[in-house]
Motif scaffolding. Sequence first.
Motif, PDB file in Angstrom:
ATOM      1  N   ASP A 116      59.335  17.227  48.299  1.00 59.74           N
ATOM      2  CA  ASP A 116      58.779  17.101  46.959  1.00 59.74           C
ATOM      3  C   ASP A 116      57.267  16.971  47.059  1.00 59.74           C
ATOM      4  OD1 ASP A 116      57.757  15.745  44.541  1.00 59.74           O
ATOM      5  OD2 ASP A 116      59.856  15.602  43.958  1.00 59.74           O
ATOM      6  N   GLY A 117      56.561  17.912  46.463  1.00 55.68           N
ATOM      7  CA  GLY A 117      55.102  17.896  46.501  1.00 55.68           C
ATOM      8  C   GLY A 117      54.492  17.510  45.173  1.00 55.68           C
ATOM      9  N   THR A 118      55.228  16.750  44.372  1.00 54.98           N
ATOM     10  CA  THR A 118      54.691  16.314  43.087  1.00 54.98           C
ATOM     11  C   THR A 118      53.895  15.030  43.264  1.00 54.98           C
ATOM     12  OG1 THR A 118      56.660  15.010  42.480  1.00 54.98           O
ATOM     13  CG2 THR A 118      56.636  17.352  41.882  1.00 54.98           C
ATOM     14  N   ASP A 119      52.969  14.824  42.364  1.00 62.75           N
ATOM     15  CA  ASP A 119      52.077  13.667  42.460  1.00 62.75           C
ATOM     16  C   ASP A 119      52.678  12.475  41.724  1.00 62.75           C
ATOM     17  OD1 ASP A 119      49.892  12.221  43.210  1.00 62.75           O
ATOM     18  OD2 ASP A 119      48.590  12.980  41.620  1.00 62.75           O
ATOM     19  N   ARG A 120      53.834  12.044  42.201  1.00 60.72           N
ATOM     20  CA  ARG A 120      54.513  10.889  41.643  1.00 60.72           C
ATOM     21  C   ARG A 120      54.665   9.835  42.731  1.00 60.72           C
ATOM     22  NH1 ARG A 120      59.942  13.364  39.313  1.00 60.72           N
ATOM     23  NH2 ARG A 120      59.846  14.511  41.290  1.00 60.72           N
ATOM     24  N   GLY A 124      58.142   3.016  48.520  1.00 58.73           N
ATOM     25  CA  GLY A 124      57.200   2.067  49.097  1.00 58.73           C
ATOM     26  C   GLY A 124      55.790   2.187  48.567  1.00 58.73           C
ATOM     27  N   GLY A 125      55.609   2.999  47.512  1.00 59.37           N
ATOM     28  CA  GLY A 125      54.277   3.155  46.934  1.00 59.37           C
ATOM     29  C   GLY A 125      53.405   4.165  47.645  1.00 59.37           C
ATOM     30  N   GLN A 126      53.971   4.899  48.595  1.00 60.83           N
ATOM     31  CA  GLN A 126      53.202   5.900  49.335  1.00 60.83           C
ATOM     32  C   GLN A 126      52.769   7.024  48.404  1.00 60.83           C
ATOM     33  OE1 GLN A 126      55.364   8.117  52.380  1.00 60.83           O
ATOM     34  NE2 GLN A 126      53.682   7.810  53.813  1.00 60.83           N
ATOM     35  N   SER A 127      51.541   7.490  48.562  1.00 57.25           N
ATOM     36  CA  SER A 127      51.045   8.595  47.747  1.00 57.25           C
ATOM     37  C   SER A 127      51.454   9.932  48.362  1.00 57.25           C
ATOM     38  CB  SER A 127      49.523   8.534  47.641  1.00 57.25           C
ATOM     39  OG  SER A 127      48.919   8.849  48.892  1.00 57.25           O
ATOM     40  N   LEU A 128      51.294  11.000  47.590  1.00 56.33           N
ATOM     41  CA  LEU A 128      51.589  12.341  48.087  1.00 56.33           C
ATOM     42  C   LEU A 128      50.745  12.664  49.311  1.00 56.33           C
ATOM     43  CD1 LEU A 128      52.762  15.204  47.935  1.00 56.33           C
ATOM     44  CD2 LEU A 128      51.052  15.728  46.174  1.00 56.33           C
ATOM     45  N   VAL A 129      49.449  12.399  49.225  1.00 53.86           N
ATOM     46  CA  VAL A 129      48.552  12.700  50.356  1.00 53.86           C
ATOM     47  C   VAL A 129      48.940  11.893  51.584  1.00 53.86           C
ATOM     48  CG1 VAL A 129      46.174  12.524  51.192  1.00 53.86           C
ATOM     49  CG2 VAL A 129      46.636  13.423  48.897  1.00 53.86           C
ATOM     50  N   GLU A 130      49.276  10.646  51.408  1.00 51.46           N
ATOM     51  CA  GLU A 130      49.683   9.813  52.550  1.00 51.46           C
ATOM     52  C   GLU A 130      50.943  10.354  53.202  1.00 51.46           C
ATOM     53  OE1 GLU A 130      47.932   5.449  51.101  1.00 51.46           O
ATOM     54  OE2 GLU A 130      49.950   6.107  50.494  1.00 51.46           O
ATOM     55  N   ILE A 132      51.989  13.526  53.177  1.00 59.54           N
ATOM     56  CA  ILE A 132      51.641  14.761  53.894  1.00 59.54           C
ATOM     57  C   ILE A 132      50.966  14.439  55.218  1.00 59.54           C
ATOM     58  CG2 ILE A 132      50.235  16.861  53.843  1.00 59.54           C
ATOM     59  CD1 ILE A 132      50.583  16.872  50.797  1.00 59.54           C
ATOM     60  N   GLU A 133      50.031  13.519  55.203  1.00 64.88           N
ATOM     61  CA  GLU A 133      49.315  13.148  56.428  1.00 64.88           C
ATOM     62  C   GLU A 133      50.268  12.566  57.462  1.00 64.88           C
ATOM     63  OE1 GLU A 133      46.293  10.564  54.933  1.00 64.88           O
ATOM     64  OE2 GLU A 133      44.881  12.217  54.523  1.00 64.88           O
ATOM     65  N   THR A 134      51.262  11.816  57.011  1.00 63.50           N
ATOM     66  CA  THR A 134      52.232  11.214  57.924  1.00 63.50           C
ATOM     67  C   THR A 134      53.092  12.274  58.603  1.00 63.50           C
ATOM     68  OG1 THR A 134      52.356   9.158  56.643  1.00 63.50           O
ATOM     69  CG2 THR A 134      54.197   9.641  58.104  1.00 63.50           C
ATOM     70  N   VAL A 135      53.636  13.207  57.817  1.00 63.60           N
ATOM     71  CA  VAL A 135      54.514  14.216  58.412  1.00 63.60           C
ATOM     72  C   VAL A 135      53.715  15.209  59.253  1.00 63.60           C
ATOM     73  CG1 VAL A 135      56.247  13.961  56.615  1.00 63.60           C
ATOM     74  CG2 VAL A 135      54.493  15.718  56.362  1.00 63.60           C
ATOM     75  N   ARG A 136      52.491  15.509  58.840  1.00 55.80           N
ATOM     76  CA  ARG A 136      51.677  16.446  59.603  1.00 55.80           C
ATOM     77  C   ARG A 136      51.253  15.839  60.943  1.00 55.80           C
ATOM     78  NH1 ARG A 136      52.320  20.847  60.299  1.00 55.80           N
ATOM     79  NH2 ARG A 136      51.938  21.687  58.227  1.00 55.80           N
ATOM     80  N   CYS A 157      48.225  19.769  48.040  1.00 56.76           N
ATOM     81  CA  CYS A 157      49.079  20.014  49.208  1.00 56.76           C
ATOM     82  C   CYS A 157      48.438  21.021  50.160  1.00 56.76           C
ATOM     83  CB  CYS A 157      50.448  20.505  48.755  1.00 56.76           C
ATOM     84  SG  CYS A 157      51.439  19.242  47.931  1.00 56.76           S
ATOM     85  N   ALA A 158      47.886  22.084  49.607  1.00 55.38           N
ATOM     86  CA  ALA A 158      47.243  23.107  50.434  1.00 55.38           C
ATOM     87  C   ALA A 158      46.050  22.533  51.184  1.00 55.38           C
ATOM     88  CB  ALA A 158      46.814  24.279  49.562  1.00 55.38           C
ATOM     89  N   GLU A 159      45.268  21.711  50.520  1.00 58.89           N
ATOM     90  CA  GLU A 159      44.069  21.148  51.145  1.00 58.89           C
ATOM     91  C   GLU A 159      44.389  20.134  52.237  1.00 58.89           C
ATOM     92  OE1 GLU A 159      41.670  19.559  48.030  1.00 58.89           O
ATOM     93  OE2 GLU A 159      40.941  21.537  47.362  1.00 58.89           O
ATOM     94  N   HIS A 160      45.587  19.598  52.226  1.00 58.93           N
ATOM     95  CA  HIS A 160      45.930  18.571  53.210  1.00 58.93           C
ATOM     96  C   HIS A 160      46.907  19.076  54.274  1.00 58.93           C
ATOM     97  CE1 HIS A 160      44.030  16.007  50.172  1.00 58.93           C
ATOM     98  NE2 HIS A 160      43.806  15.185  51.173  1.00 58.93           N
ATOM     99  N   GLY A 161      47.024  20.384  54.413  1.00 59.29           N
ATOM    100  CA  GLY A 161      47.702  20.921  55.583  1.00 59.29           C
ATOM    101  C   GLY A 161      49.103  21.431  55.415  1.00 59.29           C
ATOM    102  N   VAL A 162      49.595  21.525  54.172  1.00 60.04           N
ATOM    103  CA  VAL A 162      50.904  22.137  53.958  1.00 60.04           C
ATOM    104  C   VAL A 162      50.790  23.642  54.157  1.00 60.04           C
ATOM    105  CG1 VAL A 162      52.668  22.616  52.211  1.00 60.04           C
ATOM    106  CG2 VAL A 162      51.737  20.316  52.441  1.00 60.04           C
ATOM    107  N   ASN A 163      51.836  24.260  54.703  1.00 57.54           N
ATOM    108  CA  ASN A 163      51.778  25.684  55.046  1.00 57.54           C
ATOM    109  C   ASN A 163      52.139  26.607  53.890  1.00 57.54           C
ATOM    110  OD1 ASN A 163      53.088  24.080  57.606  1.00 57.54           O
ATOM    111  ND2 ASN A 163      51.453  25.482  58.227  1.00 57.54           N
TER     112      ASN A 163
END
Length: 242
Positions: A116-120, A124-130, A132-136, A157-163
């Motif tokens: 899920d790449g939505t900004d919700r 645990g309160g983790q953000s979308l960017v956090e 992405i950074e964790t899985v990357r 998502c594109a700016e933070h390394g999603v393919n």
Amino acid sequence: MANLSGEKAAKTERNQAILKQIKAGLIVSCQALEDEIFYRPQGGIMPLFAKAAERGGAVGIRANSVRDIQEIKQVTKLPVIGIIKRDLDDSEIYITPELSDVDQLVRIGCEIIAFDGTDRPRHGGQSLVEFIETVRESYPEQLFMADCSNFEEARICAEHGVNLVGTTMVGYTPYTEGQMGVPFALLERLVKELEIPVIAEGHIATPEELRKAMDLGVHAAVVGSAITRPLSIVERFVRALE
């Protein structure tokens, strides 16, 4: 060090081959949740859909759950976009919501992992960017696809390394509720403004809609309900008679 460089190069080449394999093609979503007719506790149904999709000319499969993906991989060599759907108490995010889900999908060899790449708010309160950074950071060479609902989410998502980014969640977030047709305008903008592959997914019900999405320049398209959910297909025909 040389071995590590060689391994990275091999993974990069493999990823490029996967993206080339699915380019301009149809990916068929083969899923059945526990409350659906084609779900069986013992499994065995989704591989049949996957085999039919492959024989019909599909270039990839999208599937949910470790069990179904493993069974599908036993009957087809097509690349799999893997997800794990789970309901969490503290978040509306249910498509591959946590790193532990990604871990499982990596272990079974999913060529592409979608989340899920939505900004919700996430678990645990983790953000979308956090997230992405964790899985990357955990899997730097894995192909990841973000299921988004609007342009801004896809851009982040594109700016933070999603393919890859897809339009999977259009109509399924509070701020896109009611947008139930194929989001052609969004697809066109994504293709023009992002530098990564765009996947058309969601609400594609006819071959004509698929062709129109492809003509916008998307990398590939995912179709699910219109192919693999007979109940939904029958309901559409019945509505035409009312």
